[in-house]
Design a protein around this motif. Structure first.
Motif, PDB file in Angstrom:
ATOM      1  N   GLU A 157       0.836  -1.212   0.000  1.00 20.47           N
ATOM      2  CA  GLU A 157       0.000   0.000   0.000  1.00 20.47           C
ATOM      3  C   GLU A 157       0.866   1.254   0.000  1.00 20.47           C
ATOM      4  O   GLU A 157       0.574   2.221  -0.715  1.00 20.47           O
ATOM      5  CB  GLU A 157      -0.923   0.002   1.218  1.00 20.47           C
ATOM      6  CG  GLU A 157      -1.973  -1.096   1.187  1.00 20.47           C
ATOM      7  CD  GLU A 157      -2.636  -1.298   2.535  1.00 20.47           C
ATOM      8  OE1 GLU A 157      -3.882  -1.361   2.534  1.00 20.47           O
ATOM      9  OE2 GLU A 157      -1.936  -1.382   3.564  1.00 20.47           O
ATOM     10  N   HIS A 158       1.926   1.264   0.796  1.00 24.32           N
ATOM     11  CA  HIS A 158       2.804   2.428   0.899  1.00 24.32           C
ATOM     12  C   HIS A 158       3.483   2.739  -0.443  1.00 24.32           C
ATOM     13  O   HIS A 158       3.716   3.906  -0.764  1.00 24.32           O
ATOM     14  CB  HIS A 158       3.851   2.202   1.991  1.00 24.32           C
ATOM     15  CG  HIS A 158       4.617   3.419   2.364  1.00 24.32           C
ATOM     16  ND1 HIS A 158       4.064   4.470   3.064  1.00 24.32           N
ATOM     17  CD2 HIS A 158       5.913   3.759   2.126  1.00 24.32           C
ATOM     18  CE1 HIS A 158       4.984   5.409   3.242  1.00 24.32           C
ATOM     19  NE2 HIS A 158       6.112   4.999   2.685  1.00 24.32           N
ATOM     20  N   ALA A 159       3.761   1.693  -1.209  1.00 23.42           N
ATOM     21  CA  ALA A 159       4.422   1.863  -2.516  1.00 23.42           C
ATOM     22  C   ALA A 159       3.462   2.351  -3.600  1.00 23.42           C
ATOM     23  O   ALA A 159       3.882   2.613  -4.723  1.00 23.42           O
ATOM     24  CB  ALA A 159       5.058   0.553  -2.945  1.00 23.42           C
ATOM     25  N   GLY A 160       2.180   2.444  -3.278  1.00 22.45           N
ATOM     26  CA  GLY A 160       1.207   2.879  -4.279  1.00 22.45           C
ATOM     27  C   GLY A 160       0.432   1.746  -4.893  1.00 22.45           C
ATOM     28  O   GLY A 160      -0.146   1.899  -5.977  1.00 22.45           O
ATOM     29  N   GLY A 161       0.434   0.579  -4.233  1.00 27.68           N
ATOM     30  CA  GLY A 161      -0.320  -0.556  -4.737  1.00 27.68           C
ATOM     31  C   GLY A 161       0.225  -1.061  -6.059  1.00 27.68           C
ATOM     32  O   GLY A 161       1.387  -0.848  -6.414  1.00 27.68           O
ATOM     33  N   TRP A 162      -0.636  -1.747  -6.790  1.00 32.98           N
ATOM     34  CA  TRP A 162      -0.231  -2.349  -8.065  1.00 32.98           C
ATOM     35  C   TRP A 162       0.322  -1.297  -9.024  1.00 32.98           C
ATOM     36  O   TRP A 162       1.348  -1.505  -9.663  1.00 32.98           O
ATOM     37  CB  TRP A 162      -1.411  -3.099  -8.696  1.00 32.98           C
ATOM     38  CG  TRP A 162      -1.034  -3.740  -9.984  1.00 32.98           C
ATOM     39  CD1 TRP A 162      -1.191  -3.211 -11.235  1.00 32.98           C
ATOM     40  CD2 TRP A 162      -0.382  -4.995 -10.167  1.00 32.98           C
ATOM     41  NE1 TRP A 162      -0.688  -4.068 -12.182  1.00 32.98           N
ATOM     42  CE2 TRP A 162      -0.182  -5.184 -11.548  1.00 32.98           C
ATOM     43  CE3 TRP A 162       0.048  -5.986  -9.285  1.00 32.98           C
ATOM     44  CZ2 TRP A 162       0.418  -6.315 -12.072  1.00 32.98           C
ATOM     45  CZ3 TRP A 162       0.653  -7.114  -9.818  1.00 32.98           C
ATOM     46  CH2 TRP A 162       0.832  -7.260 -11.197  1.00 32.98           C
ATOM     47  N   HIS A 183       5.160 -10.376 -14.162  1.00 39.84           N
ATOM     48  CA  HIS A 183       5.552 -11.379 -13.163  1.00 39.84           C
ATOM     49  C   HIS A 183       6.321 -10.742 -12.009  1.00 39.84           C
ATOM     50  O   HIS A 183       6.040 -11.043 -10.836  1.00 39.84           O
ATOM     51  CB  HIS A 183       6.400 -12.473 -13.811  1.00 39.84           C
ATOM     52  CG  HIS A 183       5.597 -13.483 -14.556  1.00 39.84           C
ATOM     53  ND1 HIS A 183       6.037 -14.765 -14.776  1.00 39.84           N
ATOM     54  CD2 HIS A 183       4.386 -13.416 -15.138  1.00 39.84           C
ATOM     55  CE1 HIS A 183       5.130 -15.443 -15.457  1.00 39.84           C
ATOM     56  NE2 HIS A 183       4.125 -14.630 -15.692  1.00 39.84           N
ATOM     57  N   LEU A 184       7.285  -9.882 -12.330  1.00 42.97           N
ATOM     58  CA  LEU A 184       8.084  -9.263 -11.278  1.00 42.97           C
ATOM     59  C   LEU A 184       7.231  -8.300 -10.445  1.00 42.97           C
ATOM     60  O   LEU A 184       7.408  -8.208  -9.229  1.00 42.97           O
ATOM     61  CB  LEU A 184       9.303  -8.551 -11.865  1.00 42.97           C
ATOM     62  CG  LEU A 184      10.331  -8.017 -10.864  1.00 42.97           C
ATOM     63  CD1 LEU A 184      10.780  -9.095  -9.878  1.00 42.97           C
ATOM     64  CD2 LEU A 184      11.531  -7.432 -11.607  1.00 42.97           C
ATOM     65  N   THR A 185       6.298  -7.620 -11.085  1.00 41.40           N
ATOM     66  CA  THR A 185       5.380  -6.756 -10.334  1.00 41.40           C
ATOM     67  C   THR A 185       4.533  -7.597  -9.386  1.00 41.40           C
ATOM     68  O   THR A 185       4.376  -7.254  -8.203  1.00 41.40           O
ATOM     69  CB  THR A 185       4.475  -5.952 -11.283  1.00 41.40           C
ATOM     70  OG1 THR A 185       5.282  -5.162 -12.161  1.00 41.40           O
ATOM     71  CG2 THR A 185       3.540  -5.031 -10.510  1.00 41.40           C
ATOM     72  N   ALA A 186       3.987  -8.700  -9.877  1.00 44.25           N
ATOM     73  CA  ALA A 186       3.143  -9.564  -9.043  1.00 44.25           C
ATOM     74  C   ALA A 186       3.949 -10.170  -7.896  1.00 44.25           C
ATOM     75  O   ALA A 186       3.456 -10.261  -6.763  1.00 44.25           O
ATOM     76  CB  ALA A 186       2.505 -10.659  -9.893  1.00 44.25           C
ATOM     77  N   GLY A 245       0.710  -7.566  -0.739  1.00 42.97           N
ATOM     78  CA  GLY A 245      -0.406  -7.389  -1.660  1.00 42.97           C
ATOM     79  C   GLY A 245      -1.013  -8.726  -2.051  1.00 42.97           C
ATOM     80  O   GLY A 245      -0.784  -9.745  -1.392  1.00 42.97           O
ATOM     81  N   PRO A 246      -1.788  -8.740  -3.132  1.00 44.24           N
ATOM     82  CA  PRO A 246      -2.458  -9.966  -3.571  1.00 44.24           C
ATOM     83  C   PRO A 246      -1.461 -11.082  -3.894  1.00 44.24           C
ATOM     84  O   PRO A 246      -0.326 -10.825  -4.278  1.00 44.24           O
ATOM     85  CB  PRO A 246      -3.206  -9.551  -4.833  1.00 44.24           C
ATOM     86  CG  PRO A 246      -3.050  -8.090  -4.977  1.00 44.24           C
ATOM     87  CD  PRO A 246      -2.030  -7.611  -4.006  1.00 44.24           C
ATOM     88  N   ASP A 247      -1.920 -12.326  -3.776  1.00 43.75           N
ATOM     89  CA  ASP A 247      -1.045 -13.484  -4.012  1.00 43.75           C
ATOM     90  C   ASP A 247      -1.135 -14.006  -5.449  1.00 43.75           C
ATOM     91  O   ASP A 247      -0.993 -15.199  -5.694  1.00 43.75           O
ATOM     92  CB  ASP A 247      -1.346 -14.594  -3.014  1.00 43.75           C
ATOM     93  CG  ASP A 247      -2.695 -15.257  -3.248  1.00 43.75           C
ATOM     94  OD1 ASP A 247      -3.502 -14.743  -4.044  1.00 43.75           O
ATOM     95  OD2 ASP A 247      -2.935 -16.305  -2.627  1.00 43.75           O
ATOM     96  N   ASP A 248      -1.330 -13.118  -6.399  1.00 42.13           N
ATOM     97  CA  ASP A 248      -1.460 -13.513  -7.809  1.00 42.13           C
ATOM     98  C   ASP A 248      -0.244 -14.277  -8.325  1.00 42.13           C
ATOM     99  O   ASP A 248      -0.377 -15.178  -9.149  1.00 42.13           O
ATOM    100  CB  ASP A 248      -1.690 -12.294  -8.710  1.00 42.13           C
ATOM    101  CG  ASP A 248      -3.032 -11.639  -8.492  1.00 42.13           C
ATOM    102  OD1 ASP A 248      -3.934 -12.296  -7.922  1.00 42.13           O
ATOM    103  OD2 ASP A 248      -3.181 -10.468  -8.881  1.00 42.13           O
ATOM    104  N   GLU A 308       9.118 -20.546  -0.923  1.00 40.29           N
ATOM    105  CA  GLU A 308       7.864 -19.827  -1.131  1.00 40.29           C
ATOM    106  C   GLU A 308       8.146 -18.324  -1.137  1.00 40.29           C
ATOM    107  O   GLU A 308       9.181 -17.885  -0.634  1.00 40.29           O
ATOM    108  CB  GLU A 308       6.837 -20.189  -0.066  1.00 40.29           C
ATOM    109  CG  GLU A 308       7.263 -19.880   1.336  1.00 40.29           C
ATOM    110  CD  GLU A 308       6.286 -20.420   2.368  1.00 40.29           C
ATOM    111  OE1 GLU A 308       6.189 -19.811   3.439  1.00 40.29           O
ATOM    112  OE2 GLU A 308       5.630 -21.438   2.115  1.00 40.29           O
ATOM    113  N   VAL A 309       7.224 -17.586  -1.697  1.00 36.20           N
ATOM    114  CA  VAL A 309       7.372 -16.133  -1.755  1.00 36.20           C
ATOM    115  C   VAL A 309       7.429 -15.609  -0.321  1.00 36.20           C
ATOM    116  O   VAL A 309       6.513 -15.857   0.468  1.00 36.20           O
ATOM    117  CB  VAL A 309       6.196 -15.495  -2.528  1.00 36.20           C
ATOM    118  CG1 VAL A 309       6.276 -13.973  -2.465  1.00 36.20           C
ATOM    119  CG2 VAL A 309       6.188 -15.973  -3.985  1.00 36.20           C
ATOM    120  N   PRO A 310       8.501 -14.904   0.031  1.00 39.77           N
ATOM    121  CA  PRO A 310       8.612 -14.394   1.397  1.00 39.77           C
ATOM    122  C   PRO A 310       7.727 -13.168   1.589  1.00 39.77           C
ATOM    123  O   PRO A 310       7.473 -12.424   0.652  1.00 39.77           O
ATOM    124  CB  PRO A 310      10.094 -14.026   1.504  1.00 39.77           C
ATOM    125  CG  PRO A 310      10.503 -13.682   0.117  1.00 39.77           C
ATOM    126  CD  PRO A 310       9.682 -14.572  -0.779  1.00 39.77           C
TER     127      PRO A 310
END
Length: 146
Positions: A6-11, A45-48, A56-59, A138-140
């Motif tokens: 959220e602090h980074a401006g979301g997606w 991919h890198l954004t997700a 954020g979301p676990d896409d 796993e994604v940390p």
């Protein structure tokens, strides 16, 4: 407390950041060999991945292959320490160019995230066996510095 995502401006904020970063990586003579001509899906991919890591979301895990995909794409690349350091340098420079928040706690989290991740990628890029891979599977989840 709000998440790093959220602090980074979301997606949108992270997408802008990763787009700037990826453009700089493809233009860099030291890193270009690792990325070749680039892949259109890499920015997404890198954004997700970054979004998921920052709370954020676990896409990335749910729809893009998750951490096994990251392991697979880094294996055999034989990343050098010089390339790893340049990757970190361009990542942090892209944060400035893309206008990510400049407050010290966020930048400390951003730097520790890319330092850790680039060291995992470095190790995995040289792994000849599964036992030689970094133990992370796993994604940390990255949080604010203590």
């Amino acid at each position: 407390m709000i998440s790093l995502f959220e602090h980074a401006g979301g997606w949108q904020g992270l997408r802008r950041f990763i787009d700037v970063f990826y453009t700089s990586v493809l233009a860099d003579p030291l890193l270009h060999p690792l990325f070749g001509q680039g892949r259109p899906e890499h920015v997404t991919h890198l954004t997700a991945f970054t979004a998921e890591t920052f709370g954020g979301p676990d896409d990335f895990t749910a729809n893009m292959g998750g951490f096994p995909h990251i392991i697979a794409v880094h294996r055999g690349l034989k990343i050098t320490e010089e390339q790893r350091s340049r990757f970190v340098e361009l990542y942090m420079a892209a944060a400035d160019t893309a206008g990510l928040p400049a407050d010290a706690p966020f930048r400390e989290a951003l730097r520790s995230h890319v330092e850790f991740g680039s060291r995992v990628a470095l190790q995995n890029s040289h792994a000849e066996t599964d036992d030689a891979l970094h133990p992370l599977r796993e994604v940390p989840l990255w949080t604010w510095p203590e």
